[in-house]
Design a protein around this motif. Structure first.
Motif, PDB file in Angstrom:
ATOM      1  N   GLN A  92       0.451  17.718 -86.262  1.00  0.00           N
ATOM      2  CA  GLN A  92      -0.836  18.331 -86.826  1.00  0.00           C
ATOM      3  C   GLN A  92      -1.081  18.570 -88.259  1.00  0.00           C
ATOM      4  O   GLN A  92      -0.101  19.324 -88.743  1.00  0.00           O
ATOM      5  CB  GLN A  92      -0.912  19.771 -86.057  1.00  0.00           C
ATOM      6  CG  GLN A  92      -1.215  19.620 -84.313  1.00  0.00           C
ATOM      7  CD  GLN A  92      -1.504  20.939 -83.825  1.00  0.00           C
ATOM      8  OE1 GLN A  92      -0.990  22.210 -84.270  1.00  0.00           O
ATOM      9  NE2 GLN A  92      -1.633  21.160 -82.651  1.00  0.00           N
ATOM     10  N   ILE A 125      -6.195  10.579 -91.205  1.00  0.00           N
ATOM     11  CA  ILE A 125      -6.775  11.827 -91.036  1.00  0.00           C
ATOM     12  C   ILE A 125      -8.579  11.551 -90.950  1.00  0.00           C
ATOM     13  O   ILE A 125      -9.000  11.225 -92.225  1.00  0.00           O
ATOM     14  CB  ILE A 125      -6.547  12.594 -92.125  1.00  0.00           C
ATOM     15  CG1 ILE A 125      -5.200  13.194 -92.064  1.00  0.00           C
ATOM     16  CG2 ILE A 125      -7.221  14.163 -92.028  1.00  0.00           C
ATOM     17  CD1 ILE A 125      -4.663  13.875 -93.197  1.00  0.00           C
ATOM     18  N   ASN A 138      -6.015  19.018 -87.458  1.00  0.00           N
ATOM     19  CA  ASN A 138      -6.326  17.479 -87.269  1.00  0.00           C
ATOM     20  C   ASN A 138      -5.043  17.004 -86.842  1.00  0.00           C
ATOM     21  O   ASN A 138      -3.876  17.176 -86.885  1.00  0.00           O
ATOM     22  CB  ASN A 138      -6.494  16.765 -88.330  1.00  0.00           C
ATOM     23  CG  ASN A 138      -8.045  16.951 -89.124  1.00  0.00           C
ATOM     24  OD1 ASN A 138      -9.192  16.536 -88.612  1.00  0.00           O
ATOM     25  ND2 ASN A 138      -8.007  17.942 -89.859  1.00  0.00           N
TER      26      ASN A 138
END
Length: 202
Positions: A92, A125, A138
């Protein structure tokens, strides 16, 4: 009797118009004094209001218009090893917007490099936006190709994950400031237990 006449002639009575002229002069002086005092009070009020407004503008500028670069780091990293030369890397990416305004960012390519600088994995990303004073997560995934020869026999591979995110901070939806966020995370991949160790994000 002659003496009284002489006394009256020596000290004549003041004309009746003298007193009104004296009252009018006093009234004019009093009015001028009050006017000057009101004028000073007005100037003092304008000065204090000006100082107050300047303070408000400076406070607003240093608080709300001080544009900072967002922060970016990796968290909750997991790896899975199929027993071969490839590792599936998932994590993450935390993006923290420290500004009082929205941050719009472009799609960003991140890399996973060895200590020697060789790129062994990549992740993307996706573009998006971060609300003011908030953090966004993300999810990313990368396939890591292990070097054919590891320089150590401990089963630990030191790597560095890097990325440079470009975006703009939008103020009042009119002004835009370009700001970049840098990802620089050092870690070690323990190939024996398929785990991440010593994660350190600057």
């Amino acid at each position: 009797m002659a003496t009284d006449q002489k006394y009256q002639q020596s000290y004549p009575l003041a004309p009746s118009s003298v007193m009104p002229r004296s009252d009018a002069e006093f009234a004019r002086n009093n009015f001028q004094s009050n006017y000057n005092q009101r004028r000073k009070n007005k100037i003092r009020s304008i000065f204090l209001i000006t100082i107050f407004l300047i303070g408000i503008i400076l406070l607003f500028s240093f608080t709300f218009l001080r544009i900072k670069s967002p922060k970016m780091r990796l968290e909750n990293i997991t790896i899975s090893n199929d027993g071969g030369s490839r590792i599936i890397f998932s994590a993450q990416v935390y993006l923290r917007n420290r500004n009082f305004w929205r941050y719009d960012y472009d799609s960003t390519l991140g890399t996973i490099n060895t200590a020697g600088g060789a790129t062994i994995g990549q992740f993307v990303i996706s573009d998006g936006e971060i609300r003011r004073r908030s953090t966004k997560k993300n999810y990313v995934m990368a396939n890591i190709n292990l070097p054919s020869r590891l320089n150590n026999t401990s089963g630990v591979l030191p790597v560095i994950s890097e990325a440079k995110m470009r975006g703009k901070v939008k103020v009042f939806r009119v002004f835009r400031w370009k700001k970049t966020a840098d990802l620089n995370c050092k870690m070690s991949i323990n190939l024996t237990i398929s785990a991440i160790q010593d994660l350190d994000c600057e």
